[in-house]
Design an enzyme around this catalytic site. Structure first.
Site, PDB file in Angstrom:
ATOM      1  N   ARG A 182       0.856  -1.185   0.000  1.00  0.00           N
ATOM      2  CA  ARG A 182       0.000   0.000   0.000  1.00  0.00           C
ATOM      3  C   ARG A 182       0.895   1.239   0.000  1.00  0.00           C
ATOM      4  O   ARG A 182       1.980   1.233   0.583  1.00  0.00           O
ATOM      5  CB  ARG A 182      -0.893   0.015   1.241  1.00  0.00           C
ATOM      6  CG  ARG A 182      -1.837  -1.185   1.348  1.00  0.00           C
ATOM      7  CD  ARG A 182      -2.616  -1.134   2.657  1.00  0.00           C
ATOM      8  NE  ARG A 182      -3.569  -2.240   2.756  1.00  0.00           N
ATOM      9  CZ  ARG A 182      -3.309  -3.407   3.344  1.00  0.00           C
ATOM     10  NH1 ARG A 182      -2.112  -3.633   3.875  1.00  0.00           N
ATOM     11  NH2 ARG A 182      -4.223  -4.359   3.395  1.00  0.00           N
ATOM     12  N   HIS A 191      -2.899   3.442  -5.922  1.00  0.00           N
ATOM     13  CA  HIS A 191      -3.316   2.205  -5.248  1.00  0.00           C
ATOM     14  C   HIS A 191      -3.463   1.043  -6.228  1.00  0.00           C
ATOM     15  O   HIS A 191      -3.361  -0.121  -5.837  1.00  0.00           O
ATOM     16  CB  HIS A 191      -4.634   2.423  -4.505  1.00  0.00           C
ATOM     17  CG  HIS A 191      -5.038   1.261  -3.651  1.00  0.00           C
ATOM     18  ND1 HIS A 191      -4.368   0.917  -2.489  1.00  0.00           N
ATOM     19  CD2 HIS A 191      -6.016   0.331  -3.801  1.00  0.00           C
ATOM     20  CE1 HIS A 191      -4.932  -0.156  -1.951  1.00  0.00           C
ATOM     21  NE2 HIS A 191      -5.936  -0.524  -2.730  1.00  0.00           N
ATOM     22  N   ARG A 233      -0.811  -1.705  -6.417  1.00  0.00           N
ATOM     23  CA  ARG A 233      -0.948  -2.854  -5.522  1.00  0.00           C
ATOM     24  C   ARG A 233      -1.747  -3.958  -6.205  1.00  0.00           C
ATOM     25  O   ARG A 233      -1.397  -5.136  -6.119  1.00  0.00           O
ATOM     26  CB  ARG A 233      -1.619  -2.408  -4.224  1.00  0.00           C
ATOM     27  CG  ARG A 233      -1.918  -3.518  -3.229  1.00  0.00           C
ATOM     28  CD  ARG A 233      -2.354  -2.892  -1.910  1.00  0.00           C
ATOM     29  NE  ARG A 233      -3.081  -3.802  -1.048  1.00  0.00           N
ATOM     30  CZ  ARG A 233      -2.513  -4.673  -0.225  1.00  0.00           C
ATOM     31  NH1 ARG A 233      -1.200  -4.783  -0.194  1.00  0.00           N
ATOM     32  NH2 ARG A 233      -3.243  -5.441   0.570  1.00  0.00           N
ATOM     33  N   HIS A 268      -3.533  -9.444   3.896  1.00  0.00           N
ATOM     34  CA  HIS A 268      -4.976  -9.470   4.055  1.00  0.00           C
ATOM     35  C   HIS A 268      -5.362 -10.307   5.266  1.00  0.00           C
ATOM     36  O   HIS A 268      -4.699 -11.294   5.581  1.00  0.00           O
ATOM     37  CB  HIS A 268      -5.646 -10.059   2.808  1.00  0.00           C
ATOM     38  CG  HIS A 268      -5.753  -9.094   1.680  1.00  0.00           C
ATOM     39  ND1 HIS A 268      -5.833  -9.485   0.363  1.00  0.00           N
ATOM     40  CD2 HIS A 268      -5.790  -7.741   1.658  1.00  0.00           C
ATOM     41  CE1 HIS A 268      -5.911  -8.413  -0.412  1.00  0.00           C
ATOM     42  NE2 HIS A 268      -5.891  -7.354   0.354  1.00  0.00           N
TER      43      HIS A 268
END
Length: 304
Positions: free
Chosen positions: A139, A245, A248, A271
């Protein structure tokens, strides 16, 4: 007997009692101030009925579906706590699908050629930032919080333990988005020379030195500065739709194509659940013909 609580008073208490990341707290405060408080604020909690909620819902801006969904989800969460506190007899939020956010826009990953153009079009001091966002699927907030000691060129790894966010125009350094976000990510060998070059030429020797500081070499890089350069670089690559973003997403898609399993994607991306990594598995579907050809090659190889 204590006076009945208004939604306004209870929402202030609800926010105060929650351990929220600064950016999340700022977002909740904005939703309450702009979308919940105007109609519901002065009302006693017990007087907020399903009909009141439906009326409030109907007055939310129809052209802002994400705002509507998040506002409804927040109201439902607050009222669930009020129910647990025995301040109301039931939760009045009963709109089916009210908290469902619109389907996210389809993200088209950057191609290798586009990525190369973007990197070349960025200032020297920000090229490694693009490489780490893309090839390590980090990120941007994670990359902007990296220090020299977080990168180990010898082992080819980057340790993600911090994340930068901007709240009220001020930089806030905290932990990654979730507990799973604290991780060690292997850096693809082909970008290690560029990362090492950045450390040697763009980063001061101190262990705590930021990899991507502002112009003064000490403060955090301003978002406006990064995005100004980013917009020019993506235009050069013919990808005006590409967000920072999305790098990513590009990195996650490339990892899926390289054969990463769901569990491996989950760990690499930081995650909390395997479900979050499922979105990138579609990338592997396009490899079905390649897999079939590889299976035939195995069948033709002696010993198989």
């Amino acid at each position: 007997m204590a006076a009945p609580l208004t939604f306004d008073a209870y929402s202030v208490q609800w926010l105060r009692e929650r351990a929220l990341k600064p950016r999340t707290r700022e977002g909740y405060e904005h939703l309450i101030r702009c979308y919940l408080r105007p109609l519901l604020g002065p009302m006693i909690l017990g007087s907020i009925t399903p009909r009141v909620v439906r009326t409030w819902w109907a007055k939310l801006p129809a052209d802002k579906p994400t705002v509507r969904a998040r506002s409804y989800a927040l109201l439902k969460a607050v009222m669930n706590t009020a129910l647990a506190d025995e301040l109301i007899d039931s939760n009045p939020c009963r709109i089916r699908g009210g908290a469902n956010t619109p389907r996210a826009r389809e993200i088209r990953p950057a191609t290798l050629e586009e990525l190369e153009v973007i990197v070349e079009s960025m200032p020297d001091r920000l090229r490694a930032l693009v490489l780490l966002c893309a090839w390590c699927a980090l990120r941007s907030g994670e990359v902007l919080a990296l220090r020299r000691k977080d990168v180990d060129v010898a082992t080819g790894t980057v340790q993600v333990v911090r994340a930068l966010s901007w709240v009220g125009g001020e930089p806030i350094v905290g932990t990654p988005k979730s507990a799973a976000g604290t991780r060690v990510v292997s850096i693809p060998p082909h970008i290690l020379p560029a990362v090492a070059h950045h450390l040697d030429t763009m980063t001061t020797p101190a262990a705590d030195a930021l990899l991507f500081p502002g112009r003064d070499g000490v403060s955090h890089l301003q978002p406006s500065t990064m995005h100004r350069h980013w917009r020019m670089a993506r235009e050069a690559a013919g990808r005006p739709d590409l967000r920072v973003h999305d790098l990513r997403h590009t990195g996650a898609t490339m990892a899926a194509r390289a054969g990463a399993t769901l569990a491996e994607l989950q760990e690499r991306l930081g995650h909390s659940s395997v479900n979050a990594a499922l979105r990138y598995q579609h990338a592997a579907r396009g490899r079905d013909q390649e897999i079939a050809a590889a299976l035939s090659a195995m069948a033709r190889t002696p010993g198989h």
